[in-house]
Write an enzyme that holds these catalytic residues in place. Structure first.
Site, PDB file in Angstrom:
ATOM      1  N   MET A 298      15.435  15.336  40.491  1.00 38.29           N
ATOM      2  CA  MET A 298      14.432  16.301  41.532  1.00 38.29           C
ATOM      3  C   MET A 298      13.231  16.413  40.320  1.00 38.29           C
ATOM      4  SD  MET A 298      16.536  17.170  43.922  1.00 38.29           S
ATOM      5  CE  MET A 298      17.224  18.886  42.983  1.00 38.29           C
ATOM      6  N   GLY A 299      13.160  15.756  39.169  1.00 38.89           N
ATOM      7  CA  GLY A 299      12.182  16.470  38.099  1.00 38.89           C
ATOM      8  C   GLY A 299      12.388  17.633  37.490  1.00 38.89           C
TER       9      GLY A 299
ATOM     10  N   GLN B   7      28.920  16.125  42.645  1.00 41.43           N
ATOM     11  CA  GLN B   7      27.742  14.733  43.512  1.00 41.43           C
ATOM     12  C   GLN B   7      28.383  13.026  42.565  1.00 41.43           C
ATOM     13  OE1 GLN B   7      23.471  15.228  43.078  1.00 41.43           O
ATOM     14  NE2 GLN B   7      23.199  14.526  41.272  1.00 41.43           N
TER      15      GLN B   7
ATOM     16  N   GLY C  74      24.824  13.451  36.206  1.00 41.05           N
ATOM     17  CA  GLY C  74      25.352  14.661  34.715  1.00 41.05           C
ATOM     18  C   GLY C  74      26.373  14.998  35.657  1.00 41.05           C
TER      19      GLY C  74
ATOM     20  N   LYS D  53      27.369  17.889  34.943  1.00 43.99           N
ATOM     21  CA  LYS D  53      26.655  19.496  35.904  1.00 43.99           C
ATOM     22  C   LYS D  53      26.913  19.673  36.829  1.00 43.99           C
ATOM     23  CE  LYS D  53      24.323  23.303  36.724  1.00 43.99           C
ATOM     24  NZ  LYS D  53      23.315  22.288  37.433  1.00 43.99           N
TER      25      LYS D  53
ATOM     26  N   HIS E 130      18.622  16.086  31.340  1.00 41.84           N
ATOM     27  CA  HIS E 130      18.164  14.673  32.271  1.00 41.84           C
ATOM     28  C   HIS E 130      17.770  13.589  30.745  1.00 41.84           C
ATOM     29  CE1 HIS E 130      16.308  18.017  34.964  1.00 41.84           C
ATOM     30  NE2 HIS E 130      17.072  16.762  35.827  1.00 41.84           N
TER      31      HIS E 130
ATOM     32  N   SER F 223      16.801  22.996  36.072  1.00 43.81           N
ATOM     33  CA  SER F 223      15.583  23.377  36.530  1.00 43.81           C
ATOM     34  C   SER F 223      15.664  24.393  36.667  1.00 43.81           C
ATOM     35  CB  SER F 223      14.874  22.045  37.469  1.00 43.81           C
ATOM     36  OG  SER F 223      15.249  20.563  36.952  1.00 43.81           O
TER      37      SER F 223
ATOM     38  N   LEU G 222      12.175  17.949  34.072  1.00 37.83           N
ATOM     39  CA  LEU G 222      13.107  18.112  33.359  1.00 37.83           C
ATOM     40  C   LEU G 222      13.470  18.657  31.837  1.00 37.83           C
ATOM     41  CD1 LEU G 222      11.742  14.056  32.555  1.00 37.83           C
ATOM     42  CD2 LEU G 222      13.091  15.109  34.856  1.00 37.83           C
ATOM     43  N   HIS G 223      14.972  18.677  31.845  1.00 41.88           N
ATOM     44  CA  HIS G 223      15.025  18.932  30.159  1.00 41.88           C
ATOM     45  C   HIS G 223      16.111  18.046  29.675  1.00 41.88           C
ATOM     46  CE1 HIS G 223      18.503  20.187  33.422  1.00 41.88           C
ATOM     47  NE2 HIS G 223      17.905  20.604  34.979  1.00 41.88           N
TER      48      HIS G 223
HETATM   49  P1  AMP Z   1      18.399  17.354  39.215  1.00 46.29           P
HETATM   50  O1  AMP Z   1      17.592  16.983  38.773  1.00 46.29           O
HETATM   51  O2  AMP Z   1      19.447  18.358  38.988  1.00 46.29           O
HETATM   52  O3  AMP Z   1      18.473  16.571  40.220  1.00 46.29           O
HETATM   53  O4  AMP Z   1      19.719  16.575  38.288  1.00 46.29           O
HETATM   54  C1  AMP Z   1      19.299  15.048  38.134  1.00 46.29           C
HETATM   55  C2  AMP Z   1      20.715  14.493  37.522  1.00 46.29           C
HETATM   56  O5  AMP Z   1      20.761  15.076  35.873  1.00 46.29           O
HETATM   57  C3  AMP Z   1      21.786  14.506  37.910  1.00 46.29           C
HETATM   58  O6  AMP Z   1      22.649  13.664  37.523  1.00 46.29           O
HETATM   59  C4  AMP Z   1      22.470  16.101  36.795  1.00 46.29           C
HETATM   60  O7  AMP Z   1      23.763  15.787  37.405  1.00 46.29           O
HETATM   61  C5  AMP Z   1      21.965  15.432  35.653  1.00 46.29           C
HETATM   62  N1  AMP Z   1      21.416  17.209  35.320  1.00 46.29           N
HETATM   63  C6  AMP Z   1      21.640  18.220  35.630  1.00 46.29           C
HETATM   64  N2  AMP Z   1      21.560  19.325  34.594  1.00 46.29           N
HETATM   65  C7  AMP Z   1      22.252  18.847  34.032  1.00 46.29           C
HETATM   66  C8  AMP Z   1      22.862  19.429  32.878  1.00 46.29           C
HETATM   67  N3  AMP Z   1      22.559  20.571  31.914  1.00 46.29           N
HETATM   68  N4  AMP Z   1      23.727  18.265  31.619  1.00 46.29           N
HETATM   69  C9  AMP Z   1      23.571  16.776  31.657  1.00 46.29           C
HETATM   70  N5  AMP Z   1      23.587  16.182  33.255  1.00 46.29           N
HETATM   71  C10 AMP Z   1      22.230  16.919  34.193  1.00 46.29           C
END
Ligand code: AMP
Length: 288
Positions: free
Chosen positions: A30-31, A154, A148, A150, A37, A187, A33-34
């Protein structure tokens, strides 16, 4: 690095690459980014010839009182980070491109795995996730897709969906990336005030306490959850949504740790809902 906004453009790009025999790894996000991601991107780069990242804040997975409108967005910043991490193409559609009719009639619902944990306080969330990931899979047609740990529930939901619906896509999990003090990167951490950010470390502190007690011989879930609850409740801004110890494959709640489990929690820090988890009694992941 290309940024494409239209489904037809993505299909054409992918088709050309596939004709050349190139394999595609997809990283749905969902952008905003950190490093979490970007660790998915690195995993995808290792196993594929090309990496596609989708950036789409999916309205279908947000509840009516959740943060869809305020979710942080910055495509220019994301594009810079993604390019440096080795993404070949970003697919960043507008809402109308993904959902010409909203809400669409067809959704993908994964029973059981989606019902507990975050499914309780976020009804419909995983149907929203499974539906948009199915659409992304059908648009990008990747060989592999990366998620992830995390968001452990999901990952399990998507893996089950792909298996149940015979999707020819390998669903991979990548370990949790953490800040220096252990807070899982997210995020949503940008919502926290400085004081809340300090208190937010209680999620990983509780998980580490659980691991320590388990390694000392405690395997009773109720007592472990009690210890974690006490640790989190030390922080005035913290309000527990859930703390559960579940079978790592089925997410069935366990009264005793006698198999691989996931210790999962969701905690409000002020108004921000944070999640974290840890796998225990398994040698697969030792990353907390
Ligand atoms: P999001 O943008 O939050 O929907 O996350 C996109 C993808 O990044 C998902 O598969 C999350 O599980 C993964 N993700 C988010 N935060 C982390 C993290 N701290 N470590 C590893 N993967 C992550």
């Amino acid at each position: 690095m290309l940024i494409l906004r239209k489904i037809a453009e993505v299909r054409q790009w992918v088709q050309e690459k596939k004709k050349q025999g190139l394999r595609v790894g997809l990283v749905p996000t969902m952008g905003y980014l950190h490093e979490g991601h970007l660790s998915l991107v690195r995993a995808a780069r290792q196993e594929n010839d090309l990496v596609v990242m989708s950036i789409f804040v999916n309205p279908l997975q947000f509840g009516p009182r959740e943060d869809f409108a305020t979710y942080p967005r910055d495509l220019a910043r994301d594009a810079d980070l993604a390019e440096r991490a080795g993404v070949d193409m970003i697919f960043a559609p507008e809402g109308e491109e993904m959902y010409p009719y909203y809400p669409q009639d067809t959704t993908v619902q994964v029973a059981r795995l989606a019902e507990g944990l975050c499914g309780v306080s976020r009804p419909g969330h995983f149907t929203g996730v499974a539906t948009v990931v199915t659409k992304l899979f059908m648009i990008v047609l990747p060989e592999r897709a990366y998620f992830g740990q995390k968001d452990y529930q999901q990952f399990l939901v998507i893996k089950r969906m792909a298996a149940d619906l015979n999707m020819p896509i390998e669903v991979r999990m990548v370990p949790i990336k953490r800040e220096a003090d252990g807070l899982a990167m997210s995020s949503r951490n940008t919502y926290l005030s400085a004081e809340e950010r300090r208190q937010a470390v209680c999620l990983v502190a509780a998980l580490r306490l659980c691991k320590e007690r388990f390694e000392q011989g405690e395997n009773n879930s109720e007592r472990l959850i009690k210890a974690m609850t006490a640790r989190i409740n030390r922080e005035p801004a913290a309000q527990i949504d859930y703390i559960k110890i579940c079978d790592a494959d089925t997410l069935e709640e366990m009264s005793r740790i006698d198999r691989p489990v996931v210790v999962a929690l969701a905690v409000y820090i002020g108004k921000t809902r944070l999640i974290d988890n840890m796998l225990l009694n398994t040698d697969v992941m030792k990353n907390v």
